[in-house]
Design an enzyme around this catalytic site. Structure first.
Site, mmCIF file in Angstrom:
data_model
loop_
_atom_site.group_PDB
_atom_site.id
_atom_site.type_symbol
_atom_site.label_atom_id
_atom_site.label_comp_id
_atom_site.label_asym_id
_atom_site.label_seq_id
_atom_site.Cartn_x
_atom_site.Cartn_y
_atom_site.Cartn_z
ATOM 1 N N ASP A 197 0.854 -1.192 0.000
ATOM 2 C CA ASP A 197 0.000 0.000 0.000
ATOM 3 C C ASP A 197 0.892 1.244 0.000
ATOM 4 O O ASP A 197 2.074 1.179 0.333
ATOM 5 C CB ASP A 197 -0.910 0.021 1.236
ATOM 6 C CG ASP A 197 -1.845 1.225 1.206
ATOM 7 O OD1 ASP A 197 -2.452 1.489 0.156
ATOM 8 O OD2 ASP A 197 -1.928 1.954 2.218
ATOM 9 N N GLY B 241 -2.713 9.230 -4.121
ATOM 10 C CA GLY B 241 -3.988 9.588 -4.770
ATOM 11 C C GLY B 241 -4.014 10.926 -5.473
ATOM 12 O O GLY B 241 -4.968 11.249 -6.178
ATOM 13 N N HIS C 152 -8.500 3.556 3.167
ATOM 14 C CA HIS C 152 -8.868 4.151 4.456
ATOM 15 C C HIS C 152 -10.374 4.080 4.747
ATOM 16 O O HIS C 152 -10.783 4.187 5.894
ATOM 17 C CB HIS C 152 -8.472 5.628 4.479
ATOM 18 C CG HIS C 152 -7.002 5.859 4.543
ATOM 19 N ND1 HIS C 152 -6.131 5.385 3.602
ATOM 20 C CD2 HIS C 152 -6.247 6.531 5.457
ATOM 21 C CE1 HIS C 152 -4.894 5.759 3.923
ATOM 22 N NE2 HIS C 152 -4.946 6.452 5.040
#
Ligand code: DGL
Length: 250
Positions: free
Chosen positions: A7, A40, A182
């Protein structure tokens, strides 16, 4: 089986949690690129480069499988990562799409995709869902959820205001894809916001569902070996992992 979980930071621990609950693996090696999170807001080439670097990192271990827990990386870099590794790689976008179509009865269902800006801009979820005949899809980049979760804000006024901000023009969905590592941590609040008839798709559970279809698991590992690595401040990652995963000593 020995699995690597990748991740951009700490969020992929939500996927590790699902793996642990289902006791599928003998050893889990987690790598979070905490020095360069968030992914992101980065562009495609950068995300691919970081994904390839993670593959290089995992070459230090003899893995049977790599799970890309990060939606952003899964949306952009999976093909390139697969071309550069020796073991199978699965990602959360594919798994999330399959879990969504399995959960819905009708192709007319209204689907809401939540994710980072990069994930939403990639259209990866939309295109895959379109291929299965689902067209009533809205997507919303909800980047503010990431720092809120990292601040351990899982409910309350600030979160509700953020929901109002992002969801004010959204149609009531039949399913919400929690397309970011998340978001499972605020799934209760998202569920309460849309109502109990809205199905929430969780990446970790979707991965487990896909793994159980793809592979035959003959053992249940009640106390797997866990190793946590990070590109920056691994101690902090380990302390969050022990809290989120409810494990005393890591
Ligand atoms: N792990 C990322 C994802 O699932 C969220 C955090 C980031 O932006 O790196 O898309």
């Amino acid at each position: 089986m020995k699995v690597g979980v990748f991740d951009s930071g700490i969020g992929g621990l939500t996927v590790v949690k699902s793996l642990l609950q289902h006791q599928l693996f003998e050893e889990i090696i987690y790598y979070g690129d905490t020095a360069r999170v968030p992914y992101g807001i980065k562009d495609k080439n950068t995300i691919i480069r970081y994904g390839l670097e993670a593959v290089e990192f995992f070459k230090n271990f003899e893995l049977d499988l790599i799970i890309v827990a990060c939606n952003t990386v899964s949306a952009y870099a999976l093909d390139e990562m697969r071309e550069n590794t020796y073991c199978p790689i699965i990602g959360v976008v594919e798994a999330g799409v399959l879990a969504t179509i399995n959960a819905l009865n009708s192709k007319d269902s209204q689907i809401l995709i939540l994710g980072t800006k990069a994930t939403v801009n990639s259209n990866a979820y939309n295109l895959a869902l379109n291929n299965f005949g689902f067209t009533n899809i809205e997507s919303q980049a909800t980047g503010l959820f990431v720092p809120l979760v990292e601040e351990e804000i899982y409910s309350g006024k600030i979160l509700q205001e953020t929901f109002n901000h992002y969801f004010k023009n959204i149609n009531k969905p039949n399913a919400v894809i929690l397309g970011c590592t998340h978001f499972p941590l605020i799934s209760n609040a998202i569920g309460d916001y849309f109502g109990e008839d809205t199905i929430l798709i969780h990446s970790g559970d979707a991965i487990v569902e896909q793994l159980e279809k793809k592979f035959t698991f003959t053992h249940q590992y009640t106390s797997p070996k866990l190793k946590f690595f990070a590109s920056e401040n691994p101690e902090s990652l380990r302390s969050i992992a022990s809290k989120w995963l409810n494990i005393k000593q890591l």
